[in-house]
Structures are given as C-alpha cells and as structure tokens.
Design a protein around this motif. Sequence first.
Motif, short mmCIF file in Angstrom:
data_model
loop_
_atom_site.label_atom_id
_atom_site.label_comp_id
_atom_site.label_asym_id
_atom_site.label_seq_id
_atom_site.Cartn_x
_atom_site.Cartn_y
_atom_site.Cartn_z
N SER A 1 0.82 -1.21 0.00
CA SER A 1 0.00 0.00 0.00
C SER A 1 0.86 1.26 0.00
O SER A 1 1.98 1.27 0.51
N ILE A 2 0.29 2.31 -0.58
CA ILE A 2 0.89 3.65 -0.54
C ILE A 2 -0.09 4.57 0.17
O ILE A 2 -1.29 4.58 -0.14
N VAL A 3 0.40 5.32 1.13
CA VAL A 3 -0.43 6.27 1.86
C VAL A 3 -0.29 7.65 1.22
O VAL A 3 0.82 8.16 1.08
N LEU A 4 -1.41 8.22 0.81
CA LEU A 4 -1.43 9.57 0.24
C LEU A 4 -1.95 10.54 1.29
O LEU A 4 -3.11 10.45 1.71
N ASN A 5 -1.10 11.44 1.73
CA ASN A 5 -1.52 12.46 2.68
C ASN A 5 -1.98 13.71 1.94
O ASN A 5 -1.70 13.89 0.75
N ARG A 6 -2.67 14.56 2.64
CA ARG A 6 -3.10 15.82 2.04
C ARG A 6 -1.88 16.65 1.65
O ARG A 6 -0.88 16.66 2.36
N GLN A 7 -1.97 17.35 0.54
CA GLN A 7 -0.90 18.17 0.02
C GLN A 7 -1.36 19.61 -0.13
O GLN A 7 -2.54 19.86 -0.43
N PRO A 8 -0.45 20.59 0.04
CA PRO A 8 -0.86 21.99 -0.10
C PRO A 8 -1.21 22.36 -1.54
O PRO A 8 -1.95 23.31 -1.78
N LYS A 9 -0.67 21.61 -2.52
CA LYS A 9 -0.94 21.88 -3.93
C LYS A 9 -1.35 20.59 -4.63
O LYS A 9 -0.77 19.55 -4.37
N ALA A 10 -2.34 20.71 -5.51
CA ALA A 10 -2.81 19.55 -6.29
C ALA A 10 -3.11 18.36 -5.39
O ALA A 10 -2.72 17.24 -5.67
N CYS A 11 -3.80 18.59 -4.30
CA CYS A 11 -4.02 17.57 -3.27
C CYS A 11 -4.76 16.35 -3.83
O CYS A 11 -5.91 16.47 -4.28
N PRO A 12 -4.14 15.18 -3.79
CA PRO A 12 -4.80 13.98 -4.31
C PRO A 12 -5.96 13.53 -3.44
O PRO A 12 -6.92 12.93 -3.93
N VAL A 13 -5.88 13.82 -2.13
CA VAL A 13 -6.96 13.42 -1.23
C VAL A 13 -8.22 14.20 -1.54
O VAL A 13 -9.31 13.62 -1.72
N GLN A 14 -8.11 15.52 -1.65
CA GLN A 14 -9.29 16.35 -1.94
C GLN A 14 -9.82 16.07 -3.33
O GLN A 14 -11.04 16.03 -3.54
#
Length: 268
Positions: A160-173
Amino acid sequence: MPIFPATLALFIAYLFERNYASSTVNTYVSALGYFHRLAGLCDPTKTFYIIEMLKGYSKLCHKLDSRLPITLPILVRMLQASNNICVSQYQLYMFKAMCSMAFFTFLHIGEITVSKRNSFNSNLLQLGQVSMQCGQNGEVVSLVITFKNFKHNYNQNPFSIVLNRQPKACPVQSFLDYASVCGIAHGPLFINHNGSPVLRGEFSKMLGSVIRLCNLDPSRYKGHSFRIGAATYAAEQGVSDDKIRHLGRWKSDAFKKYIRITSLESVS
C-alpha cells in the motif's frame, strides 16, 4: 531446436532491419535462451558474438526518451486549465483526480484506463483498493491505495501507498470531490458518467488539450509523464533510491532514467 548461433545472429540482424527496439530484441533472445535451457540444450544466446551483437544493437538503436516529466508546478497549472476543457462537473472532478493521483502514486496509464471498452485489464485499479483514514475531527486526512496486481508483481505481496493531504494539487481532496459525484461502491476506480471505464484514448485526448492550454508541447507530455514527474519529484525531495523503486513498483534501477533535471519550462 537447437538453434545454431549463426541462425540466431541472422534473426537479430533481421530484427535490426525491421527497426525493432533493442529492449524487444533482448526479450526475444532471452526467451529463446530460456527454452533451450529448459530443454537441456546448449544455450546459443551465451555465444560470445551473440552477446556482442546485442551490446552493439543497444548502442546503435538507443533512442532518447523525448517525454518530459509532469512536475508539480505543471500539474497545478493543468488542474487549473482543466476547468476550460471539461464538459461537466463530473468529468472535471474525474480528470483532476486521475491526474493528481497518477502523479502522487506513480501510476501507469494502464492502472487508470483501459485500451478497449470491454477489455480485461488485471492491473486496473478498483475502487475497493482505496480506503480513507480520518482524523480526530472526522475529516479525511489520507488515502491508502493497495496494489494487488501491477507490472512486475510476480511473487510479490500486495502493498500500500499512503497519500496524505498536500498543499498543492491535493490527491486526497481531488479523490473526495470525484467520489462525491461518482456514487459507486465497487468496480473500476475511474469511470465515465455512464459507468464505463475510462478509455486510454479519452484520457490522452483530455491530457493533450490541457497541455496545450498550458502552452506546452503535447508531443512531449504523455500519460507516462506522470511517472517520470513522480520519480523526479521524489528525487528532488531527497527520497532514497530504494524508496522510489518501491513506490513506483520498479524491480530494477530503470527508474533512474526517468529522473530529470527540472527544466525552466517546468517551473515557469
């Protein structure tokens, strides 16, 4: 069987005349050698002049990879420009999620699209392979992408890869926006509004349109540019070679050819 080395040499010369890539020729030759060894026969691919032919083939047929990385600044510009090419809010959310997740998860184009409408693709990500992790206030803070089938996954366990929120181009949002309009609980991760999987040609067409709006050359930015950009970005952030190899599901050091010096075009 057995194939004489001289015959194998003529076969290699034939492939050269047909402009086969050196990687393809090496695959063919390796397969022939493997079948000889299985049969307990002398392996013609280990003959000195065959080995030297393959080395020369690689040098003569070396082609510079003209694809450029989709860097984080370019990704941000792409997501902004996508508002002008998508025909519906659904398509907009879907395209943004595909681009953002492709970059931050080192995705192959074949993991988010299919080549034909009804074609089977064992590597295609499913919605069930994405789970959400929430914080104390109930807000989704990260996504967990579990890879079960992927290129070179033979004898490898799912990871698994964990995607955290990012300030730009956020994959989570981007994923949450897409999930809010997608409304499905199973099936391919990315689908059109009618429920069909996204075709590679459809995604490539949208990608090319967005690249043009960013005043970039669409012939230099393709679906694989996300993986090239992901490897470049990770290297710039000081991520170790072992970690990049793991995140990108590479079995060798092939990823190193993807790591590029960020161009002025990328950061403008």
